[in-house]
Design a protein around this motif. Structure first.
Motif, PDB file in Angstrom:
ATOM      1  N   ILE A   1       0.907  -1.098  -0.173  1.00  0.00           N
ATOM      2  CA  ILE A   1       0.305  -0.051  -0.095  1.00  0.00           C
ATOM      3  C   ILE A   1       0.829   1.316  -0.018  1.00  0.00           C
ATOM      4  O   ILE A   1       0.580   2.288  -0.800  1.00  0.00           O
ATOM      5  CB  ILE A   1      -0.948   0.042   1.384  1.00  0.00           C
ATOM      6  CG1 ILE A   1      -1.804  -1.022   0.961  1.00  0.00           C
ATOM      7  CG2 ILE A   1      -1.672   1.446   1.386  1.00  0.00           C
ATOM      8  CD1 ILE A   1      -2.804  -1.331   2.312  1.00  0.00           C
ATOM      9  N   GLN A   2       1.761   1.101   0.646  1.00  0.00           N
ATOM     10  CA  GLN A   2       2.871   2.331   1.147  1.00  0.00           C
ATOM     11  C   GLN A   2       3.670   2.622  -0.228  1.00  0.00           C
ATOM     12  O   GLN A   2       3.682   3.714  -0.563  1.00  0.00           O
ATOM     13  CB  GLN A   2       3.815   2.033   1.991  1.00  0.00           C
ATOM     14  CG  GLN A   2       4.463   3.359   2.651  1.00  0.00           C
ATOM     15  CD  GLN A   2       5.365   3.023   3.914  1.00  0.00           C
ATOM     16  OE1 GLN A   2       5.490   2.025   4.150  1.00  0.00           O
ATOM     17  NE2 GLN A   2       5.426   4.143   4.560  1.00  0.00           N
ATOM     18  N   ASN A   3       3.924   1.543  -0.737  1.00  0.00           N
ATOM     19  CA  ASN A   3       5.069   1.790  -2.004  1.00  0.00           C
ATOM     20  C   ASN A   3       4.322   1.674  -3.513  1.00  0.00           C
ATOM     21  O   ASN A   3       4.674   2.577  -4.222  1.00  0.00           O
ATOM     22  CB  ASN A   3       6.194   0.613  -2.140  1.00  0.00           C
ATOM     23  CG  ASN A   3       6.697   0.651  -0.927  1.00  0.00           C
ATOM     24  OD1 ASN A   3       6.976   1.641  -0.205  1.00  0.00           O
ATOM     25  ND2 ASN A   3       7.372  -0.500  -0.194  1.00  0.00           N
ATOM     26  N   GLU A   4       3.270   1.025  -3.548  1.00  0.00           N
ATOM     27  CA  GLU A   4       2.530   0.851  -4.869  1.00  0.00           C
ATOM     28  C   GLU A   4       1.188   1.674  -5.085  1.00  0.00           C
ATOM     29  O   GLU A   4       0.580   1.639  -5.957  1.00  0.00           O
ATOM     30  CB  GLU A   4       2.356  -0.621  -5.237  1.00  0.00           C
ATOM     31  CG  GLU A   4       3.622  -1.245  -5.219  1.00  0.00           C
ATOM     32  CD  GLU A   4       3.267  -2.777  -5.336  1.00  0.00           C
ATOM     33  OE1 GLU A   4       2.218  -3.131  -5.994  1.00  0.00           O
ATOM     34  OE2 GLU A   4       4.099  -3.637  -5.116  1.00  0.00           O
ATOM     35  N   GLY A   5       0.795   2.146  -3.857  1.00  0.00           N
ATOM     36  CA  GLY A   5      -0.579   2.877  -3.557  1.00  0.00           C
ATOM     37  C   GLY A   5      -1.615   1.629  -3.958  1.00  0.00           C
ATOM     38  O   GLY A   5      -2.654   2.093  -4.405  1.00  0.00           O
ATOM     39  N   TRP A   6      -1.399   0.410  -3.507  1.00  0.00           N
ATOM     40  CA  TRP A   6      -2.579  -0.715  -3.894  1.00  0.00           C
ATOM     41  C   TRP A   6      -3.731  -0.666  -3.012  1.00  0.00           C
ATOM     42  O   TRP A   6      -3.459  -0.508  -1.737  1.00  0.00           O
ATOM     43  CB  TRP A   6      -1.777  -2.130  -3.656  1.00  0.00           C
ATOM     44  CG  TRP A   6      -2.641  -3.285  -3.750  1.00  0.00           C
ATOM     45  CD1 TRP A   6      -2.897  -3.837  -4.877  1.00  0.00           C
ATOM     46  CD2 TRP A   6      -3.465  -3.971  -2.873  1.00  0.00           C
ATOM     47  NE1 TRP A   6      -3.962  -4.949  -4.638  1.00  0.00           N
ATOM     48  CE2 TRP A   6      -3.905  -4.963  -3.399  1.00  0.00           C
ATOM     49  CE3 TRP A   6      -3.257  -4.005  -1.277  1.00  0.00           C
ATOM     50  CZ2 TRP A   6      -5.051  -5.797  -2.926  1.00  0.00           C
ATOM     51  CZ3 TRP A   6      -4.133  -4.693  -0.659  1.00  0.00           C
ATOM     52  CH2 TRP A   6      -4.844  -5.727  -1.277  1.00  0.00           C
ATOM     53  N   LEU A   7      -4.817  -0.445  -3.470  1.00  0.00           N
ATOM     54  CA  LEU A   7      -6.130  -0.217  -2.719  1.00  0.00           C
ATOM     55  C   LEU A   7      -7.409  -1.246  -3.326  1.00  0.00           C
ATOM     56  O   LEU A   7      -8.328  -0.604  -3.484  1.00  0.00           O
ATOM     57  CB  LEU A   7      -6.509   1.113  -2.602  1.00  0.00           C
ATOM     58  CG  LEU A   7      -5.389   2.109  -1.910  1.00  0.00           C
ATOM     59  CD1 LEU A   7      -5.666   3.302  -2.242  1.00  0.00           C
ATOM     60  CD2 LEU A   7      -5.302   1.732  -0.216  1.00  0.00           C
ATOM     61  N   ASP A   8      -7.113  -2.323  -3.547  1.00  0.00           N
ATOM     62  CA  ASP A   8      -7.868  -3.366  -4.126  1.00  0.00           C
ATOM     63  C   ASP A   8      -8.866  -3.954  -3.018  1.00  0.00           C
ATOM     64  O   ASP A   8      -9.070  -5.130  -2.868  1.00  0.00           O
ATOM     65  CB  ASP A   8      -7.644  -4.446  -4.802  1.00  0.00           C
ATOM     66  CG  ASP A   8      -8.351  -5.071  -5.740  1.00  0.00           C
ATOM     67  OD1 ASP A   8      -9.472  -4.356  -5.826  1.00  0.00           O
ATOM     68  OD2 ASP A   8      -8.092  -6.248  -6.161  1.00  0.00           O
TER      69      ASP A   8
END
Length: 229
Positions: free
Chosen positions: A104-111
């Motif tokens: 989440i922190q590095n890729e902005g993953w929010l699935d």
């Protein structure tokens, strides 16, 4: 030349843009005008008479929509050890460990659609607050999403069944989804009534003048219908 599509222009002819309609009538109009090729989401938008700069005028809570939101809700839980096991058994879709927090922190993953955390994890979750916060995904005790492991089952069940969090933004507006345009009219109307009651119940005691200044109901692609509150 209008920048809106033909469908939108046709919809606008069905009602008076300046008139304020009773809530049930407004919902009926919005449902009728939702003619996109996909199942549109019906939303309520509030303009509140609060001053968002003051901590005692923040509006934030949850509402249990009697008929849910009409979609499956993917729930991520920040937990470790026994708490992670409890969350998994309760039906969590994703257990967030250090690797997922880093993603989440590095890729902005929010699935995912909602996030829950046990109090012990809030130190780690704090590191990604500026990513989760703006999208309304930051676990918060006020919204009932920071919970003890014993409570995990109930909270996950409620979120999957249609518990929706709402909060004002920094311009004193508040947006709340209440279901799909394909819902039966009475179900949409009951969801809307529950949502309006929930927002009204959160009126800060320090508000001067009108609390709900303006309210509009709309669908994803349709025009907004003003509501007489």
């Amino acid at each position: 030349m209008s920048s809106h599509g033909k469908r939108y222009v046709e919809a606008v002819k069905q009602y008076d843009k300046m008139e304020e309609y009773p809530l049930n009538e407004a919902i009926e109009l919005v449902k009728k005008m939702a003619t996109a090729k996909f199942d549109e989401t019906v939303e309520m938008h509030f303009r509140l008479g609060i001053d968002p700069r003051h901590a005692d005028q923040q509006v934030r809570s949850t509402v249990m929509l009697p008929h849910g939101l009409g979609r499956s809700v993917r729930i991520l839980v920040f937990a470790e050890g026994d708490a992670a096991k409890a969350a998994e058994e309760a039906g969590a879709d994703i257990i967030a460990d250090d690797a997922i927090i880093a993603r989440i922190q590095n890729e902005g993953w929010l699935d995912f659609d909602a996030a829950v955390a046990v109090p012990q994890m809030m130190g780690k979750v704090g590191r990604i607050a500026r990513i989760l916060g703006p999208r309304g995904l930051m676990p918060n005790p006020k919204a009932g999403t920071v919970v003890q492991p014993d409570d995990m089952g109930r909270v996950i069940e409620e979120l999957k069944a249609g518990r929706v969090e709402f909060r004002n933004d920094k311009t004193a507006n508040l947006h709340l989804p209440i279901g799909k345009a394909s819902f039966d009219l009475d179900k949409l109307q009951e969801n809307a009534a529950a949502a309006l009651d929930a927002v009204k119940s959160q009126e800060p005691s320090t508000v001067k003048g009108l609390y709900i200044r303006k309210m509009v109901v709309t669908s994803t692609m349709g025009p907004g219908v003003r509501v007489n509150v």
